[in-house]
Motif scaffolding. Sequence first.
Motif, PDB file in Angstrom:
ATOM      1  N   ILE A   1       1.145  48.559 -79.527  1.00  0.00           N
ATOM      2  CA  ILE A   1       1.852  49.839 -79.509  1.00  0.00           C
ATOM      3  C   ILE A   1       3.085  49.824 -78.606  1.00  0.00           C
ATOM      4  N   SER A   2       3.121  48.920 -77.630  1.00  0.00           N
ATOM      5  CA  SER A   2       4.284  48.851 -76.735  1.00  0.00           C
ATOM      6  C   SER A   2       5.399  47.968 -77.295  1.00  0.00           C
TER       7      SER A   2
ATOM      8  N   VAL B   1       2.805  51.248 -66.320  1.00  0.00           N
ATOM      9  CA  VAL B   1       4.141  51.743 -66.667  1.00  0.00           C
ATOM     10  C   VAL B   1       4.203  52.059 -68.160  1.00  0.00           C
ATOM     11  N   GLN B   2       3.690  51.143 -68.987  1.00  0.00           N
ATOM     12  CA  GLN B   2       3.647  51.386 -70.427  1.00  0.00           C
ATOM     13  C   GLN B   2       2.769  52.597 -70.737  1.00  0.00           C
ATOM     14  N   GLN B   3       1.671  52.710 -70.027  1.00  0.00           N
ATOM     15  CA  GLN B   3       0.755  53.819 -70.243  1.00  0.00           C
ATOM     16  C   GLN B   3       1.432  55.155 -69.935  1.00  0.00           C
ATOM     17  N   ALA B   4       2.185  55.213 -68.825  1.00  0.00           N
ATOM     18  CA  ALA B   4       2.866  56.448 -68.435  1.00  0.00           C
ATOM     19  C   ALA B   4       3.969  56.806 -69.434  1.00  0.00           C
TER      20      ALA B   4
ATOM     21  N   VAL C   1       1.064  60.081 -76.434  1.00  0.00           N
ATOM     22  CA  VAL C   1       0.184  59.041 -76.955  1.00  0.00           C
ATOM     23  C   VAL C   1      -0.814  58.620 -75.880  1.00  0.00           C
ATOM     24  N   GLU C   2      -2.088  58.690 -76.215  1.00  0.00           N
ATOM     25  CA  GLU C   2      -3.151  58.261 -75.303  1.00  0.00           C
ATOM     26  C   GLU C   2      -3.334  56.754 -75.425  1.00  0.00           C
ATOM     27  N   THR C   3      -3.479  56.074 -74.294  1.00  0.00           N
ATOM     28  CA  THR C   3      -3.637  54.618 -74.335  1.00  0.00           C
ATOM     29  C   THR C   3      -4.783  54.162 -73.443  1.00  0.00           C
ATOM     30  N   THR C   4      -5.235  52.951 -73.726  1.00  0.00           N
ATOM     31  CA  THR C   4      -6.250  52.282 -72.921  1.00  0.00           C
ATOM     32  C   THR C   4      -5.606  51.071 -72.278  1.00  0.00           C
ATOM     33  N   LEU C   5      -5.847  50.888 -70.984  1.00  0.00           N
ATOM     34  CA  LEU C   5      -5.343  49.701 -70.295  1.00  0.00           C
ATOM     35  C   LEU C   5      -6.240  48.511 -70.609  1.00  0.00           C
ATOM     36  N   GLY C   6      -5.632  47.413 -71.006  1.00  0.00           N
ATOM     37  CA  GLY C   6      -6.420  46.229 -71.296  1.00  0.00           C
ATOM     38  C   GLY C   6      -5.537  45.095 -71.783  1.00  0.00           C
TER      39      GLY C   6
END
Length: 218
Positions: A8-9, A35-38, A45-50
């Motif tokens: 997605i990034s 940073v990508q999540q923010a 857009v909701e994201t999961t770190l991984g």
Amino acid sequence: MKVFILGISGAIGTLLADKLTARGIEVRGLVRTAVQQADLAARGVETTLGELSTMSAPELAEALTGSDAIVYTAGSNGGTREVTKAIDGDGVVKALEAARLAKVNRFLLVSVLPESWRERDNPEEVEYYFAVKKQADIAVTRSDLDWVILRPSLLLDDPAVGTISLGPAEAHGEIVRADVAETLAELLHEPRIRRQILELNTGTTPIREAVRANVNKD
């Protein structure tokens, strides 16, 4: 519809996320950094770190749970063999297993035209990239998921054109990433297109019309 984007990034993944959220679709994804999540959170857009390369299939399945469709746009872009294998090869296989565990049946993969760059004297890393992408395509087609493989031609960052050529076999030319993203959005909204490999090139047919023309009439 709830769509989970792996990659997605990346350029296509971000464009697709924007197009889907503009249609009121809930979009989620996997990112590597806060940073990508923010950045994506600011765009709704909701994201999961991984890290896709190190997550287990059950860990990835936990992130995918509740989705209606998965779009795999992650790619190494012909980097080192290690990264290519982890993302373009093993990552796809892992995502297929995670989709099965999470009970998500719809799976769209962004692949590559096999003819790409064949006029060039490619280094071994690039040839390895194409070989890995081919094996990933095979893995997808042998899964029991409701899959679609999209093979775009040479990717460009120019503004959207809005017209394409789409079918089981297309000439290798070029296509802008925005039109690839729009094609994916339309494919997500056309459930009658399933278990098909479609190749994508620049053309003269409006995207929605081109997608509908590939509905299997059988």
